[in-house]
Design an enzyme around this catalytic site. Structure first.
Site, PDB file in Angstrom:
ATOM      1  N   LYS A 114       0.816  -1.219   0.000  1.00 24.55           N
ATOM      2  CA  LYS A 114       0.000   0.000   0.000  1.00 24.55           C
ATOM      3  C   LYS A 114       0.842   1.258   0.000  1.00 24.55           C
ATOM      4  O   LYS A 114       0.443   2.278  -0.570  1.00 24.55           O
ATOM      5  CB  LYS A 114      -0.974  -0.005   1.191  1.00 24.55           C
ATOM      6  CG  LYS A 114      -2.070  -1.046   1.010  1.00 24.55           C
ATOM      7  CD  LYS A 114      -3.281  -0.774   1.851  1.00 24.55           C
ATOM      8  CE  LYS A 114      -4.404  -1.733   1.466  1.00 24.55           C
ATOM      9  NZ  LYS A 114      -5.588  -1.608   2.236  1.00 24.55           N
ATOM     10  N   LYS A 198      -4.906  -8.677  -6.147  1.00 26.09           N
ATOM     11  CA  LYS A 198      -6.177  -9.044  -5.515  1.00 26.09           C
ATOM     12  C   LYS A 198      -7.287  -8.065  -5.917  1.00 26.09           C
ATOM     13  O   LYS A 198      -7.012  -6.902  -6.211  1.00 26.09           O
ATOM     14  CB  LYS A 198      -6.050  -9.159  -3.996  1.00 26.09           C
ATOM     15  CG  LYS A 198      -5.972  -7.873  -3.242  1.00 26.09           C
ATOM     16  CD  LYS A 198      -6.169  -8.118  -1.746  1.00 26.09           C
ATOM     17  CE  LYS A 198      -6.290  -6.775  -1.044  1.00 26.09           C
ATOM     18  NZ  LYS A 198      -6.887  -6.780   0.251  1.00 26.09           N
ATOM     19  N   LYS A 201     -11.020  -2.586  -3.477  1.00 26.26           N
ATOM     20  CA  LYS A 201     -11.917  -1.429  -3.584  1.00 26.26           C
ATOM     21  C   LYS A 201     -11.201  -0.251  -4.217  1.00 26.26           C
ATOM     22  O   LYS A 201     -11.808   0.552  -4.902  1.00 26.26           O
ATOM     23  CB  LYS A 201     -12.343  -0.977  -2.192  1.00 26.26           C
ATOM     24  CG  LYS A 201     -13.012  -1.986  -1.346  1.00 26.26           C
ATOM     25  CD  LYS A 201     -13.469  -1.289  -0.062  1.00 26.26           C
ATOM     26  CE  LYS A 201     -13.688  -2.291   1.045  1.00 26.26           C
ATOM     27  NZ  LYS A 201     -12.605  -2.290   2.037  1.00 26.26           N
TER      28      LYS A 201
HETATM   29  N1  AQP Z   1      -9.680  -9.901  -2.968  1.00 23.81           N
HETATM   30  C1  AQP Z   1     -10.024 -10.425  -1.798  1.00 23.81           C
HETATM   31  N2  AQP Z   1     -10.191 -11.759  -1.684  1.00 23.81           N
HETATM   32  C2  AQP Z   1     -10.566 -12.315  -0.496  1.00 23.81           C
HETATM   33  N3  AQP Z   1     -10.786 -11.593   0.624  1.00 23.81           N
HETATM   34  C3  AQP Z   1     -10.650 -10.260   0.549  1.00 23.81           C
HETATM   35  N4  AQP Z   1     -10.796  -9.281   1.445  1.00 23.81           N
HETATM   36  C4  AQP Z   1     -10.519  -8.092   0.866  1.00 23.81           C
HETATM   37  N5  AQP Z   1     -10.193  -8.266  -0.415  1.00 23.81           N
HETATM   38  C5  AQP Z   1     -10.250  -9.598  -0.655  1.00 23.81           C
HETATM   39  C6  AQP Z   1     -11.214  -9.513   2.827  1.00 23.81           C
HETATM   40  O1  AQP Z   1     -12.330  -8.686   3.094  1.00 23.81           O
HETATM   41  C7  AQP Z   1     -12.288  -8.300   4.472  1.00 23.81           C
HETATM   42  C8  AQP Z   1     -12.497  -6.823   4.552  1.00 23.81           C
HETATM   43  O2  AQP Z   1     -11.429  -6.160   3.897  1.00 23.81           O
HETATM   44  P1  AQP Z   1     -11.188  -4.635   4.169  1.00 23.81           P
HETATM   45  O3  AQP Z   1     -12.147  -3.838   3.441  1.00 23.81           O
HETATM   46  O4  AQP Z   1     -11.189  -4.351   5.598  1.00 23.81           O
HETATM   47  O5  AQP Z   1      -9.727  -4.352   3.717  1.00 23.81           O
HETATM   48  P2  AQP Z   1      -8.864  -4.716   2.478  1.00 23.81           P
HETATM   49  O6  AQP Z   1      -8.365  -6.099   2.595  1.00 23.81           O
HETATM   50  O7  AQP Z   1      -7.811  -3.710   2.429  1.00 23.81           O
HETATM   51  O8  AQP Z   1      -9.845  -4.598   1.237  1.00 23.81           O
HETATM   52  P3  AQP Z   1      -9.568  -3.987  -0.167  1.00 23.81           P
HETATM   53  O9  AQP Z   1     -10.701  -4.259  -1.022  1.00 23.81           O
HETATM   54  O10 AQP Z   1      -8.234  -4.405  -0.659  1.00 23.81           O
HETATM   55  O11 AQP Z   1      -9.588  -2.450   0.133  1.00 23.81           O
HETATM   56  P4  AQP Z   1      -8.582  -1.340  -0.304  1.00 23.81           P
HETATM   57  O12 AQP Z   1      -8.527  -1.360  -1.769  1.00 23.81           O
HETATM   58  O13 AQP Z   1      -9.213  -0.096   0.262  1.00 23.81           O
HETATM   59  O14 AQP Z   1      -7.291  -1.682   0.335  1.00 23.81           O
HETATM   60  C9  AQP Z   1     -10.960  -8.760   5.043  1.00 23.81           C
HETATM   61  O15 AQP Z   1     -11.167  -9.930   5.814  1.00 23.81           O
HETATM   62  C10 AQP Z   1     -10.142  -9.084   3.833  1.00 23.81           C
HETATM   63  O16 AQP Z   1      -9.233 -10.135   4.079  1.00 23.81           O
END
Ligand code: AQP
Length: 333
Positions: A114, A198, A201
């Protein structure tokens, strides 16, 4: 034995299929088991580790609650709240940041991903994010934490922090060592545009993900445009080794219909890719469209969503304030 479940989701918009299959689907299953005590947190303090528009953040907190409820979590049975309403999270995070070591945090791959090349410009919050996550979990004596595979390392860190706190203050078993609950297969859903990244968002291209608020037409269009390759549908699992995008799509399909990768491969072997994509769109629409409609309906009832947060945070405060009081005594405040 009854489990104490805790997990969180960031209200950073565009909750997607990765969040659903990696985490929320499991939250629903666990919360339907009446022997479990479940707490699901909208982690808004985590969200501000990256810049947020305050108005959008407010909306996103409500949308995340709407997504939990629309997916099948019953707010009468589980505690649903947002982190910033429970001050013990920030307080415990500070105390635990005096226990965690720089070397441990320096190893966190999510920070490296990140922060990108310019680590100097990343916020201190982004760096210490896993300590806040440890505080979230440890305040509630959670025994099990359902997360996607990308959070495995943070959970290991949480266990190390808890162990070191217990050892340093000679309070054996005071902070409970939580177990991760990570699905064995397809715990990481990848981008529809790049099978090495992955689904996320914050990815700029909306075509890279299926949002939980997407309409039927948007889902069909995104699957049509999802990257594949020029080879035919695979006949064996070995053929998927270097075909990340195809493996991801087959994985999504298998996860949705709750079957194994092998069985999906057998049923589509020799068929056209377009047949597979049609079927994948169909199961996705069956699963996501009702959730999407329900989210939209719930979002119109802001009062109901706010009430869930008020009631949930009262219950969470009761538990967390007791634990932080004990932490104060142990530390010597
Ligand atoms: N691609 C993914 N596959 C499986 N699990 C996922 N999670 C996130 N992306 C995937 C799981 O969703 C839960 C909530 O995630 P989060 O929103 O708290 O944070 P994150 O992992 O940082 O999600 P994003 O989508 O990647 O957000 P951004 O882009 O803002 O960083 C967690 O249990 C995570 O493992």
């Amino acid at each position: 034995m009854s489990k104490k479940i805790f997990s969180g989701v960031q209200p950073t918009g565009n909750l997607h299929l990765g969040n659903y299959l990696g985490a929320i689907k499991n939250f629903v299953k666990l919360s339907n088991d009446n022997t479990n005590d479940c707490i699901f947190c909208v982690v808004d303090l985590h969200a501000i580790t990256a810049k947020q528009n305050p108005k959008e953040l407010k909306d996103n907190i409500l949308e995340t609650i709407a997504t939990f409820v629309a997916s099948g979590i019953d707010p009468k049975k589980s505690i649903i709240f947002n982190q910033s309403r429970v001050p013990a999270h920030s307080e415990a995070a500070w105390i635990l940041s005096c226990i965690a070591r720089m070397g441990w945090l320096n190893r966190m791959t999510q920070f490296k991903e990140k922060a990108g090349k310019d680590k100097e410009k990343a916020s201190i919050g982004l760096f210490s994010y896993p300590v806040l996550m440890a505080a979230d979990i440890l305040l509630y004596d959670a025994t099990h934490v359902p997360v996607g595979d990308d959070q495995k390392q943070h959970l290991e860190l949480c266990r190390d922090i808890a162990q070191k706190f217990n050892n340093e203050f000679e309070v054996e078993d005071f902070l409970k060592i939580p177990e991760p609950l990570i699905q064995k297969e397809f715990s990481r859903i990848m981008s529809l545009k790049d099978g090495s990244k992955k689904m996320s968002k914050s990815e700029l291209s909306d075509l890279s993900r299926i949002n939980l608020t997407d309409t039927k037409d948007q889902i069909i269009n995104k699957i049509k445009k999802a990257k594949t390759d020029t080879l035919p549908m695979p006949s064996t699992i070995e053929e998927l080794k270097e075909r990340h995008e195809v493996k991801n799509l087959i994985g999504i399909y298998s996860n949705l219909i709750e079957t194994s990768l092998e069985k999906t491969i057998v049923s589509f072997s020799g068929k056209n890719f377009s047949d597979f994509k049609d079927k994948l769109s169909q199961v996705l629409v069956e699963k996501i469209e009702p959730i999407s409609n329900e989210i939209k309906k719930l979002k119109r009832d802001k009062e109901y969503l706010s009430q869930i947060l008020v009631e949930g945070s009262q219950k969470a405060n009761e538990i967390a304030s007791k634990k932080i009081k004990k932490i104060h005594e142990i530390v010597g405040f």
